[in-house]
Design a protein around this motif. Structure first.
Motif, PDB file in Angstrom:
ATOM      1  N   LEU A   7      -1.691   4.633   3.688  1.00  0.00           N
ATOM      2  CA  LEU A   7      -1.793   3.267   4.294  1.00  0.00           C
ATOM      3  C   LEU A   7      -3.064   3.323   4.892  1.00  0.00           C
ATOM      4  O   LEU A   7      -3.939   2.504   5.350  1.00  0.00           O
ATOM      5  N   GLU A  10      -6.169   3.216   2.616  1.00  0.00           N
ATOM      6  CA  GLU A  10      -6.079   1.834   2.077  1.00  0.00           C
ATOM      7  C   GLU A  10      -6.910   0.868   3.199  1.00  0.00           C
ATOM      8  O   GLU A  10      -7.627   0.042   2.606  1.00  0.00           O
ATOM      9  N   PHE A  11      -6.470   1.031   4.368  1.00  0.00           N
ATOM     10  CA  PHE A  11      -7.239   0.029   5.377  1.00  0.00           C
ATOM     11  C   PHE A  11      -7.692   0.946   6.593  1.00  0.00           C
ATOM     12  O   PHE A  11      -7.373   0.925   7.414  1.00  0.00           O
ATOM     13  N   HIS A  14      -8.735  -0.228  10.079  1.00  0.00           N
ATOM     14  CA  HIS A  14      -7.383  -0.815  10.962  1.00  0.00           C
ATOM     15  C   HIS A  14      -6.639   0.674  11.144  1.00  0.00           C
ATOM     16  O   HIS A  14      -5.612   0.371  11.771  1.00  0.00           O
ATOM     17  N   ILE A  18      -3.002   0.542  13.270  1.00  0.00           N
ATOM     18  CA  ILE A  18      -1.959   1.127  12.592  1.00  0.00           C
ATOM     19  C   ILE A  18      -1.090   2.109  13.492  1.00  0.00           C
ATOM     20  O   ILE A  18      -0.007   1.998  13.469  1.00  0.00           O
ATOM     21  N   TYR A  35       7.040   2.512   3.137  1.00  0.00           N
ATOM     22  CA  TYR A  35       5.934   2.704   2.328  1.00  0.00           C
ATOM     23  C   TYR A  35       5.319   4.383   1.984  1.00  0.00           C
ATOM     24  O   TYR A  35       5.066   4.502   0.876  1.00  0.00           O
ATOM     25  N   LYS A  68       2.775  -2.874   0.967  1.00  0.00           N
ATOM     26  CA  LYS A  68       1.585  -2.956   1.656  1.00  0.00           C
ATOM     27  C   LYS A  68       1.069  -4.219   2.112  1.00  0.00           C
ATOM     28  O   LYS A  68       0.558  -4.473   3.055  1.00  0.00           O
ATOM     29  N   ASP A  69       1.428  -5.190   1.317  1.00  0.00           N
ATOM     30  CA  ASP A  69       1.019  -6.869   1.652  1.00  0.00           C
ATOM     31  C   ASP A  69       1.807  -7.070   2.931  1.00  0.00           C
ATOM     32  O   ASP A  69       1.172  -7.769   3.884  1.00  0.00           O
ATOM     33  N   LEU A  71       2.737  -4.963   5.650  1.00  0.00           N
ATOM     34  CA  LEU A  71       2.203  -4.249   6.497  1.00  0.00           C
ATOM     35  C   LEU A  71       1.022  -5.125   6.945  1.00  0.00           C
ATOM     36  O   LEU A  71       0.606  -4.816   8.013  1.00  0.00           O
ATOM     37  N   TYR A  72       0.185  -5.299   5.918  1.00  0.00           N
ATOM     38  CA  TYR A  72      -1.341  -5.772   6.203  1.00  0.00           C
ATOM     39  C   TYR A  72      -1.029  -6.921   7.102  1.00  0.00           C
ATOM     40  O   TYR A  72      -1.535  -7.448   8.061  1.00  0.00           O
TER      41      TYR A  72
END
Length: 72
Positions: A7, A10-11, A14, A18, A35, A68-69, A71-72
């Motif tokens: 994660l 991926e971001f 952030h 996170i 995840y 993931k969606d 969590l975002y």
């Protein structure tokens, strides 16, 4: 090259948020751990460390994207 989809990678923009949420929000931490577990399982299947059908792998990938969606 097959790689994990962690994660924070991926971001990356952030990463601090996170980390903060993992420390202070039990719901986020639970989803984050789910995840991470799913990502690890997908990685094991993709690298042939663990056998699974294509349908199983695709189902796990869909679950990972949904998490993931969320969590975002």
């Amino acid at each position: 090259m097959i790689q994990k989809h962690q994660l924070i990678e991926e971001f990356p923009e952030h990463a601090d948020r996170i980390h903060e949420l993992k420390e202070n929000n039990s719901h986020f931490k639970k989803l984050f751990d789910e995840y991470d577990d799913l990502d690890h399982e997908v990685f094991r299947i993709e690298t042939n460390s663990e056998p699974a059908s294509d349908a199983t792998l695709n189902n796990l990938r869909v679950q990972r994207v949904k998490l993931k969606d969320e969590l975002y």
